[in-house]
Scaffold this active site. Sequence first.
Site, mmCIF file in Angstrom:
data_model
loop_
_atom_site.group_PDB
_atom_site.id
_atom_site.type_symbol
_atom_site.label_atom_id
_atom_site.label_comp_id
_atom_site.label_asym_id
_atom_site.label_seq_id
_atom_site.Cartn_x
_atom_site.Cartn_y
_atom_site.Cartn_z
ATOM 1 N N HIS A 210 0.803 -1.215 0.000
ATOM 2 C CA HIS A 210 0.000 0.000 0.000
ATOM 3 C C HIS A 210 0.841 1.273 0.000
ATOM 4 O O HIS A 210 0.348 2.341 -0.296
ATOM 5 C CB HIS A 210 -0.983 0.013 1.179
ATOM 6 C CG HIS A 210 -0.368 0.214 2.525
ATOM 7 N ND1 HIS A 210 -0.023 -0.831 3.351
ATOM 8 C CD2 HIS A 210 -0.041 1.334 3.209
ATOM 9 C CE1 HIS A 210 0.462 -0.358 4.490
ATOM 10 N NE2 HIS A 210 0.472 0.957 4.421
ATOM 11 N N ASP A 243 0.103 -7.681 1.195
ATOM 12 C CA ASP A 243 0.506 -6.300 1.451
ATOM 13 C C ASP A 243 2.023 -6.177 1.582
ATOM 14 O O ASP A 243 2.546 -5.513 2.469
ATOM 15 C CB ASP A 243 -0.167 -5.710 2.692
ATOM 16 C CG ASP A 243 -0.002 -4.185 2.758
ATOM 17 O OD1 ASP A 243 0.161 -3.574 1.702
ATOM 18 O OD2 ASP A 243 -0.010 -3.633 3.874
ATOM 19 N N SER A 325 4.432 2.681 7.766
ATOM 20 C CA SER A 325 4.196 1.503 6.934
ATOM 21 C C SER A 325 5.428 1.113 6.144
ATOM 22 O O SER A 325 6.071 1.939 5.510
ATOM 23 C CB SER A 325 3.051 1.755 5.956
ATOM 24 O OG SER A 325 1.816 1.634 6.591
#
Length: 483
Positions: A210, A243, A325
């Site tokens: 992402h 992911d 992230s």
Amino acid sequence: MSTENEGTAVPPAPSAPPVPVDAPAAPAPQGQAPQGPYGQDSQGQPAQGQGVPDAGHPGVSSSAPDPSWPPPPPPTAPSHGDGGSGYGAGGSGYGAGGWGSSYQQPAPKSGRGRGGLVAGILVAALVAGGLGGGLGYTLAKNNDDSTGSTTVSASTSGGDVKRDPGTVAGVAAKALPSTVTIEAEGTSGEGGTGTGFVFDKQGHIITNNHVVADAVDGGKLTATFPNGKKYDAEVIGNAQGYDVAVIKLKNAPGDLKPLTLGDSDKVAIGDATIAIGAPFGLSDTVTTGIISAKNRPVASSDGSGSQASYMSALQTDASINPGNSGGPLLDAQGNVIGINSAIQSTGNGGFGTGQSGSIGLGFAIPINQAEYVAQELIKTGKPVYAKIGASVSLDESSGGAQISKQGAGGAATPVEPGGPAAKAGLKPGDVITKLDDRVIDSGPTLIGEIWTHKPGDKVTITYERGGKQHTVDVTLGSRVGDN
């Protein structure tokens, strides 16, 4: 439990995980998508075509999941000023949200970015951070010298203090030069900021899908090291379901030092953790904590409504915020044990009105799984998923993962003929309650556990049929790609 992707109230912890919510601070549409069960299609992938139950209404689903990939995106949920909101631990974006890399818009850019991941089983949110929000600090100085106050200086300056390799400072000093702040921008200007770390000496960087999703199709991607050196990069491969993504530096320097990978299977609750990332755009930030729990089932999806991802996560109370992230979660020796991906947060703004920060509930993809995924992406550019060959429903009242009773999306049967489940004798209506020694309380939990394995692995499945419990061995099959 939920990890941080977007703002929705977190339901009380049920025996089955909560339903996914939307990504973090990236603005997302307020409209609700159709509700429906998550499942695995005849190829073992989550069903598509039916929306995920609203995070505010756990357990609501339709009777049969769509067997095609990707699974339906969780519907956007109404904002809750005091509710738990999830955002991915992703980068801070300059567009409206996407794939957990939730972020706020830094001026003067505009455009719709990819929203943060919604965490389902835990309602997890990808920690994709936002650069906006007016970050700053105030320096205060007392100019009154009339008090006659005196100060005492330390005998040694900070530069002379010895920092042993096992200390947090020692680990940070060694790991920071091998981390990067990633900026991804799509062709229309949307994008975000996240983190990554050096995977090998050839210039491969591992991060979250992402974080780089906006730059996959012709976008711009850069990676900046703590010393200020910036490199253009390209996406080598991305796995939306896991992911995980791998990018490669262009004209990579010859002195890259890959971070040492640990063994996430051997991590114990209470072990010390160190997280590195760019929370809210503040690059090279180091925080510490412990492993709070293991094998937390987390489902997440982008706020714009395409893919869903699943993980059996490491939970940590190290401070993780939007922008973390893709960054490494390290153990006390500096070994990578996970990739920071999502957080649970108490949101106070809802969709697009602000991003909440860490409340001590962060989630990371175990490095053992991420390493396998990264190697496959480097080798072929495509992810490989383990599968059982059956479609399962997201019905929390089933007390497990129930194999759908009818085919979905035009499929004749929810159990793939000749597939792993069929060979093991599993039938529609069977409720899977354990995979090896792991308790299964929902469809997403089962998918996340299956994806911690590799194709060809043999697992023991415990299921209920007609009020009786049965156990059977299943050899997992494989599916290549996200589509």
